[in-house]
Design an enzyme around this catalytic site. Structure first.
Site, PDB file in Angstrom:
ATOM      1  N   GLU A 111     -13.052  -2.740  11.533  1.00  0.00           N
ATOM      2  CA  GLU A 111     -12.974  -1.911  10.344  1.00  0.00           C
ATOM      3  C   GLU A 111     -13.992  -2.280   9.305  1.00  0.00           C
ATOM      4  OE1 GLU A 111      -9.952  -1.153   6.783  1.00  0.00           O
ATOM      5  OE2 GLU A 111      -9.034  -2.401   8.598  1.00  0.00           O
ATOM      6  N   ASP A 159      -8.071  -9.207   3.930  1.00  0.00           N
ATOM      7  CA  ASP A 159      -8.080  -8.176   4.772  1.00  0.00           C
ATOM      8  C   ASP A 159      -9.188  -8.073   5.655  1.00  0.00           C
ATOM      9  OD1 ASP A 159      -7.068  -5.754   5.901  1.00  0.00           O
ATOM     10  OD2 ASP A 159      -8.018  -4.382   4.111  1.00  0.00           O
ATOM     11  N   GLU A 210       0.893  -1.205  -0.071  1.00  0.00           N
ATOM     12  CA  GLU A 210       0.000   0.208  -0.036  1.00  0.00           C
ATOM     13  C   GLU A 210       0.980   1.309  -0.004  1.00  0.00           C
ATOM     14  OE1 GLU A 210      -4.090  -1.477   1.890  1.00  0.00           O
ATOM     15  OE2 GLU A 210      -2.341  -0.838   3.388  1.00  0.00           O
TER      16      GLU A 210
END
Length: 718
Positions: free
Chosen positions: A412, A384, A310
């Site tokens: 998240e 993820d 990332e």
């Protein structure tokens, strides 16, 4: 005119729902030590405090003794009598080196099995009476034993039958804070970072001590203070002095501090032209930096590194491997006893293959190339932290490299702080998964704790959900996920039901509704999977903030940041084909697992669309068409949240008003958003399926166009 109410009226209002119920804000977590209202238990626990033999030769033991006094006083209403020694004690705590009573008893205690952190809680005859004993080899072990004793008491445990021996399954049990130096918390939903870097090292908030106490109570022994998307400035001298102050607070609680190391730090704060891990000047810089850190913090734990993922810098920037990058850092801190946790969450910016395959593809060939003080830190699943994923294929694939489990405690992808989603079932699902690395029965847990591959190091990390909110985690039930992570990192054999029951009784007391709350918690994760991503769907959340449904997302700058990349819905069907005929991701698992998952007829249906792209009319095991089953799953998720809300509303007379109202409001939000998820996703997928909603199901609300136009630029944690 006097508008002040008499104090008697105020007290009556506060106690209106009964003596058991009083206003609370959640700050005390599971360490409330509320009065025990069962007379028999209260009397038995009060007797324990008659003569407590508890020598305190260290700060850790002084803290443990104070905790015992606090707990016994709170639960019994009577302050215990404590001294270094009594002729006829009712309770004895300590180590053979520090306590004469423990030394006298030690020949009959299996202390040799306890290691440095284990403890024993048992009943033994001493000086002519039955005495409760808390014994360990170290002061930290005694502290853990005291916290466990107090937790047992909060559960109403009959201590006359106590014969408990506990040793942690994993050596390292860490919280990973994704906290920035600005106090912004990435993926944090409970306010700012609790680390006030501006006021450190001079002003030390009492909350820092309360944080250490809470972590020690569940066996957490390390904390990574900074975000994996690292800022090199934390390695400068002024910030290291701030870290030193926190380390001093945490040390008596058995907690080491760790930092995230930005790979490009030699360039950004060291003035070097390169961060190439094979460059002698770069290696020398890291050795010097390590020496500086350990001079300030002799027990510094080490570094967590996110590299070449990332956009983060890493060794691949210089044509080097992950092993070469990790080993360079490991060499620098090895003389001081430090470790490196090198994260396996990597995926190429060009996305050349299925993102679920990339970590395995990069790290499997490096097995055996890492130095002994390097962990490869692996997320529980290959994409993820999704509501449901298969276990990561690296577990069982790197026999010569210790793998540290990485779970996410912060939610998240699971409704942030407002959705009640108890994560212990997710943790247990992963830990109990059979890798077949050594034949049937080789679980992920046995890989992580080192028993199968004989790793010399073992560990489990959890991405923290802690912030400055008064209740620490943004919602009262999110505290259960912090608690569950600690308990399962200590003992992964515990059931999710057991952990939930412990937390409920400590948090809300020995109320009649314990079983009802436990049922809510145990169904909550599956409910979230159903109203968000059923049947193996994944990554349907909004872009960037990951809030709410966005299965239509297809304009992100990278293919694998788009929802359409993962569900691949079209007129022919839905799902990501990871079979050998597709991306071949199933081939990364050991043969029995790969064969089962590669065939849609044997693939577990809760992972079906993770591994297969199937026609909308594909027949499920229950005879329904795939489209119909998808609709039923989304609807069941909504119905489960309704049930959770109704259950909670039936507990009003058992929960203090403040926490009852908070939880009810959040459950109402969760129900609204579950309906939103169901409608938005099914309206989107229906345009490809071209099939009606099954008869009898609740109609969809809103329009697809309305949902697609929604924007959440300032969603928290983004």
């Amino acid at each position: 005119m006097n508008h002040l109410l008499p104090i008697s009226i105020i007290l009556s209002a506060l106690l209106l729902s009964g003596s058991r119920v009083y206003a609370e804000d959640g700050y005390q977590l599971w360490l409330r030590y509320a009065p025990i209202e069962t007379p028999r238990l209260a009397a038995a626990y009060r007797q324990l405090g008659t003569q407590v033999s508890f020598p305190t030769s260290s700060e850790t033991l002084r803290i443990a003794q104070a905790e015992l006094v606090r707990g016994l006083t709170g639960m019994t209403g009577s302050r215990p009598v404590v001294a270094a020694a009594f002729a006829t004690p009712t309770l004895v705590a300590g180590t053979p080196d520090g306590s004469g009573a423990i030394r006298q008893l030690s020949p009959g205690l299996p202390l040799e099995k306890l290691g440095k952190e284990g403890f024993i809680i048992t009943i033994r005859p001493l000086a002519g009476r039955q005495t409760l004993v808390v014994a360990a080899n170290t002061d930290i072990g005694v502290m853990y034993g005291v916290f466990r004793l107090l937790m047992l008491m909060q559960q109403g445990y009959d201590l006359t039958q106590a014969n408990i021996t506990e040793v942690p399954r994993c050596q390292l049990r860490l919280l990973n804070h994704w906290d920035n130096l600005t106090r912004y918390v990435e993926r944090g939903y409970a306010g700012q970072s609790i680390w006030d870097w501006h006021k450190l090292p001079d002003y030390l908030y009492p909350r820092y001590t309360d944080y250490a106490r809470a972590n020690a109570s569940i066996g957490i022994n390390g904390t990574v203070l900074t975000n994996v998307n690292a800022n090199a400035e934390v390695l400068t001298t002024p910030y290291l002095q701030k870290v030193q102050a926190l380390a001093a607070i945490f040390r008596p609680y058995g907690i080491k501090v760790y930092l995230t190391a930005r790979f490009s730090a030699p360039v950004e704060i060291g003035g070097l032209p390169t961060a190439d891990p094979l460059d002698p000047a770069v290696r020398a810089w890291w050795h010097s930096k390590a020496a500086e850190i350990y001079a300030l913090i002799p027990d510094f734990g080490g570094f967590v590194v996110k590299a070449n993922s990332e956009g983060q810098p890493g060794p691949q920037n210089y044509g080097r491997s992950h092993a070469e990058g990790a080993n360079m850092l490991a060499e620098a801190i090895a003389p001081h006893g430090g470790i490196v946790m090198w994260r396996a969450f990597v995926y190429s910016h060009e996305a050349p293959e299925d993102r679920a395959k990339q970590a395995y593809s990069e790290f499997k060939p490096l097995d055996g190339q890492f130095l002994p003080n390097v962990f490869v830190q692996v997320k529980n699943g290959p994409v993820d932290f999704q509501p449901r994923e298969p276990f990561h294929p690296l577990f069982g694939a790197m026999p010569r490299t210790p793998l540290m489990m990485e779970f996410q405690i912060t939610k998240e992808y699971l409704g942030f702080a407002t959705h009640l989603v108890y994560l212990a079932p997710l943790y247990r699902e992963t830990l109990g998964a059979d890798t077949y690395a050594g034949g049937p029965g080789t679980t992920v847990a046995e890989i992580v704790d080192g028993t199968f591959h004989a790793y010399k190091m073992s560990g489990m990390a959890g991405v923290s959900n802690i912030g400055t909110d008064r209740n620490w985690c943004g919602s009262h039930f999110d505290q259960a996920n912090w608690y569950a992570f600690g308990r399962l990192a200590w003992d992964h054999s515990l059931s999710a039901e057991t952990v939930a029951s412990e937390w409920i009784k400590a948090t809300f007391g020995l109320i009649p509704g314990v079983n009802a709350i436990q049922r809510m918690m145990m169904m909550s994760r599956e409910a979230a999977v159903q109203y968000m991503t059923p049947l193996g769907l994944h990554h349907l959340m909004g872009w960037g903030h990951h809030y709410g449904p966005a299965p239509w997302l297809n304009h992100a700058e990278r293919p694998d940041w788009n929802s359409t990349y993962y569900h691949k819905a079209d007129s022919a069907g839905i799902g990501f084909d990871r079979s050998p005929a597709g991306s071949g991701a199933t081939d990364q698992y050991h043969a029995p697992v790969a064969a089962r998952w590669a065939d849609p007829r044997t693939c577990p249906e809760n992972l079906l669309l993770w591994f297969h792209h199937l026609d909308w009319t594909y027949r499920m095991q229950n005879g329904r068409m795939l489209w119909d089953e998808l609709c039923y799953q989304y609807s069941q998720g909504v119905d489960s949240v309704r049930f959770m809300l109704q259950t909670w509303e039936g507990l009003e007379d058992q929960i203090d008003p403040e926490r009852f109202a908070d939880v009810r409001t959040f459950l109402q939000i969760q129900l609204q958003e579950a309906i939103w998820w169901r409608s938005a996703c099914l309206l989107y997928f229906q345009q490809y399926a071209r099939l009606p909603l099954p008869a009898g199901l609740e109609p969809l609300t809103g329009t697809l166009e309305t949902y697609q136009q929604q924007r959440f630029r300032y969603a928290p944690g983004n």
